[in-house]
Design an enzyme around this catalytic site. Structure first.
Site, PDB file in Angstrom:
ATOM      1  N   GLN A   1      -5.081  -1.522   9.063  1.00 40.69           N
ATOM      2  CA  GLN A   1      -5.007  -2.862   8.473  1.00 40.69           C
ATOM      3  C   GLN A   1      -5.673  -3.889   9.392  1.00 40.69           C
ATOM      4  O   GLN A   1      -5.407  -3.945  10.585  1.00 40.69           O
ATOM      5  CB  GLN A   1      -3.532  -3.234   8.224  1.00 40.69           C
TER       6      GLN A   1
ATOM      7  N   LYS B   1       0.842  -1.197   0.000  1.00 38.65           N
ATOM      8  CA  LYS B   1       0.000   0.000   0.000  1.00 38.65           C
ATOM      9  C   LYS B   1       0.881   1.254   0.000  1.00 38.65           C
ATOM     10  O   LYS B   1       0.603   2.226  -0.713  1.00 38.65           O
ATOM     11  CB  LYS B   1      -0.963  -0.025   1.201  1.00 38.65           C
TER      12      LYS B   1
ATOM     13  N   ASP C   1     -11.361   2.692   3.342  1.00 36.57           N
ATOM     14  CA  ASP C   1     -11.722   1.279   3.201  1.00 36.57           C
ATOM     15  C   ASP C   1     -13.226   1.120   2.960  1.00 36.57           C
ATOM     16  O   ASP C   1     -13.675   0.046   2.553  1.00 36.57           O
ATOM     17  CB  ASP C   1     -11.398   0.521   4.498  1.00 36.57           C
TER      18      ASP C   1
HETATM   19  N1  GUN Z   1      -7.295  -6.864   5.503  1.00 36.60           N
HETATM   20  C1  GUN Z   1      -7.580  -7.598   4.400  1.00 36.60           C
HETATM   21  N2  GUN Z   1      -8.108  -6.825   3.438  1.00 36.60           N
HETATM   22  C2  GUN Z   1      -8.148  -5.567   3.937  1.00 36.60           C
HETATM   23  C3  GUN Z   1      -8.574  -4.318   3.408  1.00 36.60           C
HETATM   24  O1  GUN Z   1      -9.053  -4.195   2.272  1.00 36.60           O
HETATM   25  N3  GUN Z   1      -8.442  -3.244   4.230  1.00 36.60           N
HETATM   26  C4  GUN Z   1      -7.943  -3.347   5.494  1.00 36.60           C
HETATM   27  N4  GUN Z   1      -7.872  -2.250   6.235  1.00 36.60           N
HETATM   28  N5  GUN Z   1      -7.543  -4.489   6.012  1.00 36.60           N
HETATM   29  C5  GUN Z   1      -7.639  -5.591   5.235  1.00 36.60           C
END
Ligand code: GUN
Length: 281
Positions: free
Chosen positions: A95, A51, A118
């Site tokens: 996350q 990311k 998100d």
């Molecule tokens: N863990 C797995 N996929 C995601 C996501 O799309 N966003 C976040 N914040 N955590 C995740």
């Protein structure tokens, strides 16, 4: 059979995002994403690092907060409170999964909806439900983007989603429905799963088990979208779908890696850009 190239679609979308971020910058508005990771989960560390790399690629400033496993809910809420009020921060991503002692939903609810890139906050999930939204959840949005890129029609098609998580399964079903698909959601209690999946023109698997989707479960000519991120017995990254067996049966298929994964991050960058533009308004 055609392989859906998530990297190629990503590259096209990221070029557009990069140009827009640059244009905002020329007007004096920088775009920033705060990325929070708690603990040492190796998969989460890889996702967070990707990311950050994605941000760098398109000119978004990223601010990483790597917190120790023993961080309390209160400490995390304090940090999010600061980021909610920080003008350099347009988007906040925490996350998941969080360590077990932290209440995940409380944390999600504490991010202001305007910075919830998100789209996990109940306000944003509600907006999605009624089809009036700023942000779409990254993985389902990336899948719709890929289907559009390959001119794969959703309207009127039988769409089957395996998995009912808040992150993928449920919002995926909602977006397919908004695109006029006929949608069925399957899960661990579904009776005769393959009876349902065999009806799918578009089959999306978000289960988390290697080789879960076998050739017998797939209709001839189906579009197969693999959201899985698993390790097989040899430790190799693989999806939910038995790729070698299924690929010759379907019309389109996403590989793992190089399918859904890159698109998820691209849509996060897109949501961060949207948040930045919305904050100027
Ligand atoms: N863990 C797995 N996929 C995601 C996501 O799309 N966003 C976040 N914040 N955590 C995740």
């Amino acid at each position: 059979m055609q392989i859906i190239d998530g990297k190629a679609v990503s590259a096209a979308v990221r070029d557009r995002i990069k140009a827009e971020v640059l244009e905002l910058k020329s007007k004096g508005k920088q775009t920033g994403l705060a990325v929070i990771i708690v603990g040492e989960d190796p998969a989460s560390k890889v996702y967070v690092s990707n990311k950050k790399k994605g941000c760098e690629q398109v000119g978004i400033n990223s601010f990483e907060y790597a917190l120790p496993e023993e961080t309390t809910t209160e400490e995390l809420l304090t940090l999010i409170g600061e980021l909610n009020n920080d003008d350099k921060v347009d988007g906040i991503l925490c996350q998941l999964p969080l360590p077990k002692h932290i209440d995940e939903q409380t944390v999600i609810n504490s991010i202001v909806p305007e910075k919830d890139v998100d789209a996990f906050h109940p306000t944003n999930t509600g907006h999605i439900m009624i089809g009036d939204y700023s942000f779409l959840p990254c993985t389902p949005a990336g899948i719709i983007e890929m289907l559009n890129f390959y001119n794969i029609e959703i309207s009127g098609k039988e769409c089957v989603v395996i998995g009912r998580s808040n992150i993928v399964g449920k919002p995926m079903a909602m977006l397919l429905l908004q695109n006029s698909g006929t949608v069925t959601v399957c899960h661990s209690k579904t009776a005769d799963l393959s009876d349902v999946t065999k009806r799918a023109d578009i089959l999306v698997s978000a289960v988390g088990k290697a080789n879960f989707v076998t050739a017998e479960m797939v209709k001839d000519g189906a579009v197969v979208i693999d959201v899985g991120m698993n390790r097989n017995a040899e430790g190799k990254l693989c999806g939910d779908v038995d790729f070698e067996a299924v690929k010759d049966k379907c019309s389109f298929i996403t590989p793992v890696p190089g399918g859904v994964g890159p698109m998820t991050i691209t849509m996060l960058l897109n949501n961060t850009l949207t948040a930045s533009k919305n904050r100027i308004k």
